[in-house]
Design an enzyme around this catalytic site. Structure first.
Site, PDB file in Angstrom:
ATOM      1  N   THR A  21       0.877  -1.175   0.000  1.00 39.46           N
ATOM      2  CA  THR A  21       0.000   0.000   0.000  1.00 39.46           C
ATOM      3  C   THR A  21       0.909   1.218   0.000  1.00 39.46           C
ATOM      4  OG1 THR A  21      -0.059   0.374   2.383  1.00 39.46           O
ATOM      5  CG2 THR A  21      -1.574  -1.285   1.511  1.00 39.46           C
ATOM      6  N   CYS A  22       0.318   2.418   0.035  1.00 42.99           N
ATOM      7  CA  CYS A  22       1.208   3.576   0.010  1.00 42.99           C
ATOM      8  C   CYS A  22       1.999   3.713   1.312  1.00 42.99           C
ATOM      9  CB  CYS A  22       0.455   4.848  -0.334  1.00 42.99           C
ATOM     10  SG  CYS A  22      -0.981   5.109   0.688  1.00 42.99           S
ATOM     11  N   ASN A  23       1.560   3.027   2.353  1.00 46.11           N
ATOM     12  CA  ASN A  23       2.275   3.148   3.613  1.00 46.11           C
ATOM     13  C   ASN A  23       3.153   1.955   3.960  1.00 46.11           C
ATOM     14  OD1 ASN A  23       1.555   5.711   4.351  1.00 46.11           O
ATOM     15  ND2 ASN A  23      -0.372   5.039   5.257  1.00 46.11           N
ATOM     16  N   ARG A  24       3.033   0.877   3.184  1.00 42.19           N
ATOM     17  CA  ARG A  24       3.829  -0.297   3.547  1.00 42.19           C
ATOM     18  C   ARG A  24       4.055  -1.233   2.352  1.00 42.19           C
ATOM     19  NH1 ARG A  24       2.445  -2.080   8.016  1.00 42.19           N
ATOM     20  NH2 ARG A  24       1.057  -0.356   8.492  1.00 42.19           N
ATOM     21  N   GLU A  58      -7.904   4.002  10.799  1.00 45.72           N
ATOM     22  CA  GLU A  58      -8.450   4.284   9.461  1.00 45.72           C
ATOM     23  C   GLU A  58      -8.935   2.974   8.832  1.00 45.72           C
ATOM     24  OE1 GLU A  58      -6.981   3.399   6.481  1.00 45.72           O
ATOM     25  OE2 GLU A  58      -5.037   2.629   7.133  1.00 45.72           O
ATOM     26  N   PRO A  59     -10.043   3.010   8.104  1.00 45.78           N
ATOM     27  CA  PRO A  59     -10.680   1.769   7.683  1.00 45.78           C
ATOM     28  C   PRO A  59     -10.140   1.154   6.376  1.00 45.78           C
ATOM     29  CG  PRO A  59     -12.082   3.626   7.137  1.00 45.78           C
ATOM     30  CD  PRO A  59     -10.848   4.189   7.758  1.00 45.78           C
ATOM     31  N   GLN A  60      -9.366   1.891   5.563  1.00 48.54           N
ATOM     32  CA  GLN A  60      -8.997   1.390   4.239  1.00 48.54           C
ATOM     33  C   GLN A  60      -8.128   0.146   4.270  1.00 48.54           C
ATOM     34  OE1 GLN A  60      -8.756   4.634   4.959  1.00 48.54           O
ATOM     35  NE2 GLN A  60     -10.085   5.686   3.523  1.00 48.54           N
ATOM     36  N   GLY A  94     -16.630  31.629  -1.124  1.00 48.40           N
ATOM     37  CA  GLY A  94     -15.209  31.547  -1.444  1.00 48.40           C
ATOM     38  C   GLY A  94     -14.853  30.168  -1.944  1.00 48.40           C
ATOM     39  N   GLY A 120     -11.884  28.449  -1.423  1.00 51.85           N
ATOM     40  CA  GLY A 120     -10.734  27.800  -0.781  1.00 51.85           C
ATOM     41  C   GLY A 120     -10.871  26.297  -0.901  1.00 51.85           C
TER      42      GLY A 120
END
Lengths: 275, 424
Positions: free
Chosen positions: B51-54, B116-118, B191, B193
């Site tokens: 995954t992007c974190n591991r 986090e659930p992903q 606005g 933003g």
């Protein structure tokens, strides 16, 4: 036996109040179901106490001050149970259970066993009158509980703090709606209660109205709740103001009830007979 | 003989993004790596998590640790990172620690944002990829299925994931405590933003119906309004539409747009029906005094950040309870893994057969009261002979399978067929 059961129900209401507080204040997740469960258990035991009393006295036990308080508390918890089935706002029990505890504790402390019932109280209109009037008041008590939670939730939202506590209370709109529903049901019940009281009086004493203090106060309360309902329906009264007025109205109801029963006023409703 | 579970890899804590992004693998590549892994002599089962974190490879081997280097090489070869550098970032867990690590990852206890659930969905996908390509077997199948149920337990029994941890979702949560439902509500975004747009998208997902987008340059408002399915407005006309809005989001530059006096008038016009003002702009768009007005609820960025901070604290507290659940489940899994050995299985099988034999023989002998001692002994002998003959082949096959890839399958099948170790 009836007294023991009453005391037991009082204890259960107390434990239920503790469980509700622990759930709301300290985020005790395991106690989430404990409050409603104990309250339901208390309701069952309390119901048995009232049933036994009815059996031994021969009429619905509502003629004494203590008995009246006990019956009122029972109807209030019952109204909560019905509302809970429909609206799933269990947390209102956090106000209902301490109220029920105080009322049943008072009732068991002032309990008078087996007093004689005079003939006029054996009319079939009596239980109808009292049940309707008390049920109306019990629903107003529920509206009071809902309003207290409303004000708590509102102040939490305004304070910007304790977000975790806020999560456990219902949305403001939901509370406001339940407040309205209570008013909507409570008012006709109160009206019917007053009407049947008049019929009973006319049957027993030949007069619909005798102008005694409790009767006058009933009319004042009726006008007050009529006004509240009217403002909600036509002037868009809602939210915080409605909650404050509901609490004020219930305050008037309690004070007048105590006044009629404790002050030495004359009449069938005063001096020990809590009608 | 004990199976050796190993997890090797790196995550957001052990390696910077520059390293992780070079190692992250797509599913085609991942299948290739898995096949390479199970072709190594000692590796029997393998699952790859990327995954992007591991990036991690979970393996079940028949001897301990010997293929660590090989694994790392096959996994990280071609990443352009020299192995010296790589070794600073790679961690390896063995045995119980490996089980614990997999359970913690599935339960989102090892995530960057705890709870986090992903991650669970990603793990399920990558596990099914591995099992489709037959690189998993008895042990890893059980390990991953167990890790999914541990994750479920953690989610049900703790509040680890029950609170929002972003400003936008915290705002949606708060809106849900003012309004019974967001369906049918109108939101006005002042606005353009980016954070304001994110908040509106969250509200849309939560059911908000009508959107008005107000901006100084109308053209850009038109673009965003079209994209979100809303109505564009010039900012200086916003005032006329304010009484229609149940939620007002400030994300405009240039400071205060709305004072308390105007809001007082609006609230009166709305008969004090609630309005949620969400001020995401710095400097702030809404006068702080608005919060004191009946029916108006104002949160600025700092207030929302504080809510998020609170929620993160709660997640940390809940994580402690989640770790206890994980620990309990690691014990359970480990007990199961140990039963996969041939020797205790043969012992269990013999005990089970012997207890059935004794029970049936004693029942029969009770009814045959006329038998003498000799005859009774003969009945006993016959029953023992039957048991031994039946158990002879399974026992021999099990003993032969020791140390081969067939061992865990045979052992677990036998345990299942004879319900071994279930009623003890």
């Amino acid at each position: 036996m009836e007294l023991r059961l009453l005391e037991l129900s009082s204890l259960l209401y107390f434990l239920s109040a503790l469980a509700f507080c622990a759930h709301v204040l300290w985020s005790a997740k395991r106690l989430e179901r404990g409050g409603p469960l104990l309250l339901g258990l208390g309701f069952g035991v309390h119901g048995m106490a009232i049933a036994l009393r009815t059996f031994s006295v021969g009429v619905l036990p509502v003629t004494g001050f203590a008995e009246g308080m006990s019956f009122f508390a029972w109807l209030m918890v019952g109204a909560y149970a019905v509302a809970q089935q429909r609206y799933r706002l269990a947390v209102i029990g956090a106000v209902v259970s301490p109220l029920a505890f105080v009322l049943t504790l008072g009732a068991s402390l002032m309990y008078v066993s087996g007093h004689s019932i005079s003939a006029e109280f054996k009319s079939p209109w009596l239980p109808i009158h009292v049940t309707l009037a008390f049920l109306g008041n019990a629903v107003f008590a529920l509206a009071f509980a809902v309003s207290v939670i409303y004000l708590l939730q509102e102040s939490l939202l305004k304070s910007h703090r304790r977000a975790w506590m806020l999560q456990k209370l219902p949305a403001l709109e939901q509370l406001d709606r339940l407040n309205y529903v209570c008013l909507f049901w409570g008012f006709p019940l109160l009206s019917l209660g007053i009407l049947t009281g008049g019929i009973w009086a006319a049957n027993t004493w030949g007069r619909f109205w005798s102008g005694e203090p409790r009767e006058i106060l009933s009319i004042v309360l009726w006008l007050m709740y009529a006004g509240l309902l009217q403002f909600r329906l036509s002037a868009g009264l809602s939210g915080r103001r409605a909650a404050l007025l509901t609490i004020l109205g219930f305050g008037v109801l309690v004070v007048s009830y105590l006044a009629v029963n404790i002050l030495p006023l004359s009449g069938r409703h005063g001096g020990g007979a809590a009608l | 003989m004990v199976r050796h579970l190993t997890v090797s890899g790196l995550n957001h804590k052990s390696a910077p993004i520059e390293v992780r992004e070079k190692l992250s693998v797509g599913s085609d590549e991942s299948v290739k790596l898995l096949h390479e892994a199970v072709n190594l002599p000692t590796v029997e089962e393998a699952v790859l998590l990327s995954t992007c974190n591991r990036v991690e490879i979970v393996t079940c081997c028949d001897s301990p640790g010997s293929d660590d280097r090989l694994l790392e090489l096959s996994l990280f070869r071609g990443s352009g990172i020299d192995s010296e550098q790589l070794h600073r970032h790679v961690y390896t867990f063995n045995g119980r620690d490996a089980v614990r690590h997999v359970f913690r990852v599935a339960s989102s206890l090892d995530s960057m944002v705890v709870g986090e659930p992903q991650i669970l969905g990603q793990m399920k996908d990558q596990f099914s990829l591995s099992s489709e390509h037959a690189t998993t077997g008895t042990v890893l199948n059980r390990l991953f299925h167990k890790s999914f149920s541990v994750a479920k337990r953690v989610r049900n029994e703790t509040r680890i994931a029950s609170r929002s941890v972003s400003v936008a979702s915290a705002a949606v949560d708060l809106a849900g405590k003012i309004f019974e439902t967001l369906e049918g509500r109108t939101v006005l975004l002042a606005g353009l933003g980016e954070i304001g747009e994110v908040a509106v998208r969250h509200l849309l997902a939560a059911g908000v119906d009508r959107i008005m987008v107000a901006n100084r340059t109308l053209e850009t408002a038109v673009d965003l309004a079209r994209e979100l399915g809303g109505t564009p407005l010039p900012l200086d006309r916003m005032d006329n539409y304010l009484p229609l809005a149940d939620l007002v989001i400030g994300a405009a530059g240039g400071g205060q747009l709305l004072g308390a006096d105007r809001v007082r008038a609006i609230m009166k016009e709305r008969q004090y029906r609630a309005v949620f003002f969400i001020d995401l702009a710095v400097p702030r768009n809404f006068d702080p005094a608005i919060n004191d007005i009946d029916g108006a609820y104002l949160y600025d960025v700092d207030d929302l950040e504080a809510v998020v901070e609170d929620n993160l604290d709660e997640r940390q507290r809940e994580a402690v309870r989640a770790e206890a659940i994980v620990e309990e489940e690691v014990d359970n899994f480990w007990r199961w893994l140990e039963t996969l050995n041939v020797v205790p299985t043969i012992v269990d099988l013999r005990e089970r057969a012997e207890s059935i034999r004794q029970y049936e023989v004693s029942r029969t002998l009770q009814r045959l009261e006329t038998l003498d001692v000799d005859e009774r002994e003969r009945v006993e002998q016959m029953s023992r002979a039957i048991v031994n003959k039946i158990l002879h082949r399974p026992t021999a096959v099990l003993k032969e399978a020791r140390g081969t890839h067939e061992e865990p399958q045979l052992v677990s099948a036998l345990r299942k067929l004879f319900a071994l170790g279930e009623d003890r």
